[in-house]
Design a protein around this motif. Structure first.
Motif, PDB file in Angstrom:
ATOM      1  N   SER A 312      14.348  -4.102  -9.541  1.00 21.57           N
ATOM      2  CA  SER A 312      13.836  -4.233 -10.915  1.00 21.57           C
ATOM      3  C   SER A 312      12.328  -4.024 -10.965  1.00 21.57           C
ATOM      4  CB  SER A 312      14.195  -5.608 -11.492  1.00 21.57           C
ATOM      5  OG  SER A 312      15.593  -5.798 -11.491  1.00 21.57           O
ATOM      6  N   GLY A 313      11.843  -3.053 -10.178  1.00 27.37           N
ATOM      7  CA  GLY A 313      10.429  -2.712 -10.216  1.00 27.37           C
ATOM      8  C   GLY A 313       9.552  -3.426  -9.213  1.00 27.37           C
ATOM      9  N   ASN A 314      10.124  -4.314  -8.404  1.00 28.75           N
ATOM     10  CA  ASN A 314       9.320  -5.069  -7.428  1.00 28.75           C
ATOM     11  C   ASN A 314       9.774  -4.764  -6.003  1.00 28.75           C
ATOM     12  OD1 ASN A 314       9.733  -7.067  -9.975  1.00 28.75           O
ATOM     13  ND2 ASN A 314       7.653  -7.228  -9.154  1.00 28.75           N
ATOM     14  N   ARG A 315       8.805  -4.821  -5.085  1.00 30.11           N
ATOM     15  CA  ARG A 315       9.125  -4.695  -3.664  1.00 30.11           C
ATOM     16  C   ARG A 315       9.582  -6.047  -3.133  1.00 30.11           C
ATOM     17  NH1 ARG A 315       4.497  -2.180  -0.056  1.00 30.11           N
ATOM     18  NH2 ARG A 315       3.118  -3.361  -1.437  1.00 30.11           N
ATOM     19  N   ILE A 316      10.753  -6.090  -2.540  1.00 24.26           N
ATOM     20  CA  ILE A 316      11.247  -7.291  -1.866  1.00 24.26           C
ATOM     21  C   ILE A 316      11.748  -6.872  -0.490  1.00 24.26           C
ATOM     22  CG2 ILE A 316      12.995  -9.108  -1.846  1.00 24.26           C
ATOM     23  CD1 ILE A 316      12.800  -9.253  -4.838  1.00 24.26           C
ATOM     24  N   SER A 317      11.185  -7.488   0.537  1.00 20.71           N
ATOM     25  CA  SER A 317      11.544  -7.103   1.901  1.00 20.71           C
ATOM     26  C   SER A 317      12.077  -8.302   2.676  1.00 20.71           C
ATOM     27  CB  SER A 317      10.334  -6.506   2.627  1.00 20.71           C
ATOM     28  OG  SER A 317       9.268  -7.433   2.665  1.00 20.71           O
ATOM     29  N   VAL A 318      12.810  -7.976   3.714  1.00 24.33           N
ATOM     30  CA  VAL A 318      13.351  -8.981   4.625  1.00 24.33           C
ATOM     31  C   VAL A 318      12.882  -8.602   6.022  1.00 24.33           C
ATOM     32  CG1 VAL A 318      15.413 -10.143   5.470  1.00 24.33           C
ATOM     33  CG2 VAL A 318      15.361  -9.243   3.125  1.00 24.33           C
ATOM     34  N   ARG A 319      12.081  -9.453   6.636  1.00 21.03           N
ATOM     35  CA  ARG A 319      11.488  -9.155   7.941  1.00 21.03           C
ATOM     36  C   ARG A 319      11.883 -10.225   8.961  1.00 21.03           C
ATOM     37  NH1 ARG A 319       6.688  -6.182   7.507  1.00 21.03           N
ATOM     38  NH2 ARG A 319       6.908  -4.648   5.839  1.00 21.03           N
ATOM     39  N   THR A 320      11.692  -9.880  10.224  1.00 15.67           N
ATOM     40  CA  THR A 320      11.886 -10.820  11.324  1.00 15.67           C
ATOM     41  C   THR A 320      10.599 -10.890  12.137  1.00 15.67           C
ATOM     42  OG1 THR A 320      14.240 -10.290  11.472  1.00 15.67           O
ATOM     43  CG2 THR A 320      13.250 -11.376  13.364  1.00 15.67           C
ATOM     44  N   LEU A 321      10.109 -12.097  12.357  1.00 13.20           N
ATOM     45  CA  LEU A 321       8.926 -12.305  13.185  1.00 13.20           C
ATOM     46  C   LEU A 321       9.388 -12.779  14.558  1.00 13.20           C
ATOM     47  CD1 LEU A 321       5.829 -12.456  13.465  1.00 13.20           C
ATOM     48  CD2 LEU A 321       5.958 -14.820  12.634  1.00 13.20           C
ATOM     49  N   ASP A 322       9.185 -11.954  15.558  1.00 12.09           N
ATOM     50  CA  ASP A 322       9.621 -12.275  16.920  1.00 12.09           C
ATOM     51  C   ASP A 322       8.626 -13.243  17.554  1.00 12.09           C
ATOM     52  OD1 ASP A 322      10.633 -12.394  19.435  1.00 12.09           O
ATOM     53  OD2 ASP A 322      10.320 -10.282  19.935  1.00 12.09           O
ATOM     54  N   LEU A 323       9.044 -14.489  17.723  1.00 13.19           N
ATOM     55  CA  LEU A 323       8.179 -15.502  18.323  1.00 13.19           C
ATOM     56  C   LEU A 323       8.315 -15.564  19.834  1.00 13.19           C
ATOM     57  CD1 LEU A 323       8.797 -18.373  15.725  1.00 13.19           C
ATOM     58  CD2 LEU A 323       6.810 -16.854  15.855  1.00 13.19           C
ATOM     59  N   ASN A 324       9.275 -14.816  20.377  1.00 15.94           N
ATOM     60  CA  ASN A 324       9.506 -14.815  21.816  1.00 15.94           C
ATOM     61  C   ASN A 324       8.768 -13.656  22.478  1.00 15.94           C
ATOM     62  OD1 ASN A 324      10.511 -15.406  24.342  1.00 15.94           O
ATOM     63  ND2 ASN A 324      12.455 -14.365  24.006  1.00 15.94           N
ATOM     64  N   GLN A 325       7.448 -13.649  22.325  1.00 18.66           N
ATOM     65  CA  GLN A 325       6.615 -12.616  22.922  1.00 18.66           C
ATOM     66  C   GLN A 325       5.192 -13.151  23.024  1.00 18.66           C
ATOM     67  OE1 GLN A 325       6.145  -9.166  20.345  1.00 18.66           O
ATOM     68  NE2 GLN A 325       6.380 -10.429  18.504  1.00 18.66           N
ATOM     69  N   ASP A 326       4.327 -12.389  23.654  1.00 16.72           N
ATOM     70  CA  ASP A 326       2.939 -12.814  23.763  1.00 16.72           C
ATOM     71  C   ASP A 326       2.343 -13.019  22.371  1.00 16.72           C
ATOM     72  OD1 ASP A 326       0.547 -12.934  25.817  1.00 16.72           O
ATOM     73  OD2 ASP A 326      -0.193 -11.892  24.045  1.00 16.72           O
ATOM     74  N   PHE A 327       1.498 -14.034  22.240  1.00 20.63           N
ATOM     75  CA  PHE A 327       1.002 -14.374  20.913  1.00 20.63           C
ATOM     76  C   PHE A 327       0.172 -13.250  20.302  1.00 20.63           C
ATOM     77  CE2 PHE A 327      -1.506 -16.594  17.684  1.00 20.63           C
ATOM     78  CZ  PHE A 327      -0.500 -17.307  17.047  1.00 20.63           C
ATOM     79  N   SER A 328      -0.417 -12.418  21.130  1.00 20.32           N
ATOM     80  CA  SER A 328      -1.184 -11.289  20.597  1.00 20.32           C
ATOM     81  C   SER A 328      -0.282 -10.348  19.799  1.00 20.32           C
ATOM     82  CB  SER A 328      -1.870 -10.522  21.732  1.00 20.32           C
ATOM     83  OG  SER A 328      -0.901  -9.961  22.617  1.00 20.32           O
ATOM     84  N   MET A 329       0.978 -10.230  20.204  1.00 19.75           N
ATOM     85  CA  MET A 329       1.920  -9.390  19.479  1.00 19.75           C
ATOM     86  C   MET A 329       2.368 -10.055  18.179  1.00 19.75           C
ATOM     87  SD  MET A 329       1.941  -6.756  21.311  1.00 19.75           S
ATOM     88  CE  MET A 329       3.253  -5.858  20.506  1.00 19.75           C
ATOM     89  N   ILE A 330       2.485 -11.371  18.197  1.00 25.19           N
ATOM     90  CA  ILE A 330       2.802 -12.102  16.968  1.00 25.19           C
ATOM     91  C   ILE A 330       1.672 -11.916  15.965  1.00 25.19           C
ATOM     92  CG2 ILE A 330       3.150 -14.408  15.983  1.00 25.19           C
ATOM     93  CD1 ILE A 330       4.414 -15.230  18.659  1.00 25.19           C
ATOM     94  N   ARG A 331       0.451 -12.009  16.470  1.00 24.23           N
ATOM     95  CA  ARG A 331      -0.729 -11.801  15.622  1.00 24.23           C
ATOM     96  C   ARG A 331      -0.711 -10.402  15.005  1.00 24.23           C
ATOM     97  NH1 ARG A 331      -5.592 -14.375  15.761  1.00 24.23           N
ATOM     98  NH2 ARG A 331      -5.052 -15.409  17.726  1.00 24.23           N
ATOM     99  N   GLU A 332      -0.334  -9.407  15.803  1.00 26.88           N
ATOM    100  CA  GLU A 332      -0.302  -8.033  15.312  1.00 26.88           C
ATOM    101  C   GLU A 332       0.749  -7.870  14.211  1.00 26.88           C
ATOM    102  OE1 GLU A 332      -1.043  -4.134  14.616  1.00 26.88           O
ATOM    103  OE2 GLU A 332      -2.267  -5.561  15.757  1.00 26.88           O
ATOM    104  N   GLN A 333       1.892  -8.519  14.369  1.00 21.66           N
ATOM    105  CA  GLN A 333       2.928  -8.450  13.337  1.00 21.66           C
ATOM    106  C   GLN A 333       2.434  -9.054  12.019  1.00 21.66           C
ATOM    107  OE1 GLN A 333       6.328  -9.976  16.116  1.00 21.66           O
ATOM    108  NE2 GLN A 333       7.319  -9.013  14.370  1.00 21.66           N
ATOM    109  N   LEU A 334       1.794 -10.223  12.105  1.00 22.13           N
ATOM    110  CA  LEU A 334       1.318 -10.897  10.895  1.00 22.13           C
ATOM    111  C   LEU A 334       0.184 -10.113  10.235  1.00 22.13           C
ATOM    112  CD1 LEU A 334       1.390 -14.605  12.136  1.00 22.13           C
ATOM    113  CD2 LEU A 334       2.961 -13.519  10.532  1.00 22.13           C
ATOM    114  N   ASP A 335      -0.704  -9.565  11.052  1.00 22.66           N
ATOM    115  CA  ASP A 335      -1.796  -8.750  10.498  1.00 22.66           C
ATOM    116  C   ASP A 335      -1.245  -7.487   9.844  1.00 22.66           C
ATOM    117  OD1 ASP A 335      -3.405 -10.678  11.590  1.00 22.66           O
ATOM    118  OD2 ASP A 335      -4.296  -9.395  13.131  1.00 22.66           O
ATOM    119  N   GLY A 336      -0.183  -6.930  10.424  1.00 17.82           N
ATOM    120  CA  GLY A 336       0.407  -5.722   9.871  1.00 17.82           C
ATOM    121  C   GLY A 336       0.956  -5.937   8.468  1.00 17.82           C
ATOM    122  N   ILE A 337       1.456  -7.136   8.194  1.00 14.72           N
ATOM    123  CA  ILE A 337       1.953  -7.441   6.846  1.00 14.72           C
ATOM    124  C   ILE A 337       0.818  -7.364   5.840  1.00 14.72           C
ATOM    125  CG2 ILE A 337       2.874  -9.297   5.394  1.00 14.72           C
ATOM    126  CD1 ILE A 337       4.562 -10.160   7.826  1.00 14.72           C
TER     127      ILE A 337
END
Length: 351
Positions: A312-337
């Motif tokens: 209905s005109g809005n972006r709605i997404s469903v994502r998965t944040l992988d917490l089972n990895q080095d925290f630098s990669m978690i940071r990259e995922q969150l920054d990417g959003i």
């Protein structure tokens, strides 16, 4: 399974005091399980608090005394016939370390002595318990966790929160009265920590973007809203006319299955859609772009949600944040959003 080190980083964002100098040694330790991590944080917190002095408060007491202290209770003295023994029942206030929060801490440290933590950590706990000799323990299942905090006792906020994780999430009493360690903090406690971590990460790392949980009003045609539930978002990011509503979800299973088909949890999707559409209508007279996201914590399932929709005109997404990895990669995922939804804001906001 989330690495224990990542649990520490999540706690560090939620409780910023963990980033201060006093906890630097904890940050570099290696932990075998979450109980060991909680014990290390609690030991360090208590040690730092002892240097400042344990919190004290006036605690009411009643006792039959040979001398007079505080206020005499004549009625009780007559009823108990203490005057025959040349004593008077007195009520008084004592400035004591036997405060409720100190009692929670002592109770937790006592339970950690039965948990699967190192002998060296147990030795540290026993050393600290000496300073709690005047503090009484509490019945675990009747603890009141709603305590009042101020700027002057932020260390206690951290310590009581760790105690809550330990007593509510890590330890279970078996039928014979012994204590055993659960494999992990239960889903409810981790969901709460996960939500707060997401919100505090964006608040601290992107100060130019307005971050917080937010109430959304139902957009009613006639103003009648009796019995409608409140809409409270986990995290709402706002920058200029763009808004991203994030609903963080921590489940054992991120999808539901029916007729051999995996789908997003329907209730979750209805919820984020309702948030977005009501916020969209609320801003109808102003320039705006409202988007929504379900951000699931990753699991061991073969299928992990990663979908984008236009509804209905809005972006709605469903994502998965992988917490089972080095925290630098978690940071990259969150920054990417942030880069995806706010573009240039990510470049000058990130510290």
């Amino acid at each position: 399974v989330i690495p224990v080190k990542n649990i520490y980083y999540m706690l560090a964002y939620v409780f910023q005091i963990l980033n201060e100098d006093g906890f630097k040694n904890v940050a570099v330790e290696q932990f075998d399980n979450v109980a060991e991590l909680c014990a290390a944080i609690l030991v360090k917190g208590v040690s730092l608090q002892l240097k400042r002095g344990l919190a004290r408060e006036y605690i009411p007491g009643t006792e039959a005394l040979a001398g007079i202290r505080g206020r005499m209770d004549i009625t009780e003295s007559i009823k108990t016939r203490t005057m025959i023994r040349k004593r008077m029942v007195c009520t008084y206030d004592e400035f004591s370390v036997n405060t409720y929060m100190n009692r929670i801490i002592k109770t937790t440290m006592g339970q950690l002595l039965h948990a699967d933590i190192s002998k060296s950590k147990k030795k540290e706990i026993r050393r600290l318990l000496v300073f709690f000799s005047e503090v009484q323990e509490l019945e675990i299942h009747s603890i009141n966790w709603k305590q009042q905090y101020s700027r002057n006792n932020q260390m206690y906020r951290l310590m009581i929160s760790i105690c809550y994780l330990v007593l509510k999430g890590l330890l279970q009493t078996t039928a014979d009265g012994s204590i055993r360690l659960m494999q992990f903090v239960d889903e409810h406690r981790m969901c709460d920590l996960y939500e707060k971590f997401i919100r505090e990460y964006y608040r601290q790392e992107f100060p130019e973007i307005k971050t917080g949980g937010s109430w959304i009003s139902w957009q009613l045609d006639d103003g009648f809203g009796d019995m409608l539930p409140m809409m409270k978002t986990d995290t709402m990011l706002s920058y200029q006319e763009r808004i991203l509503i994030i609903d963080a979800k921590y489940y054992e299973y991120t999808t539901q299955s029916q007729y051999d088909k995996c789908t997003v949890h329907s209730a979750n999707l209805y919820q984020i859609f309702s948030y977005v559409k009501n916020k969209e209508y609320e801003l109808k007279d102003d320039p705006h772009e409202v988007s929504g996201m379900l951000l699931y914590a990753g699991t061991d399932e073969e299928i992990q949600p990663d979908q984008k929709y236009r509804m209905s005109g809005n972006r709605i997404s469903v994502r998965t944040l992988d917490l089972n990895q080095d925290f630098s990669m978690i940071r990259e995922q969150l920054d990417g959003i942030v880069r995806e939804y706010f573009g240039e804001a990510a470049e000058f906001s990130k510290r």
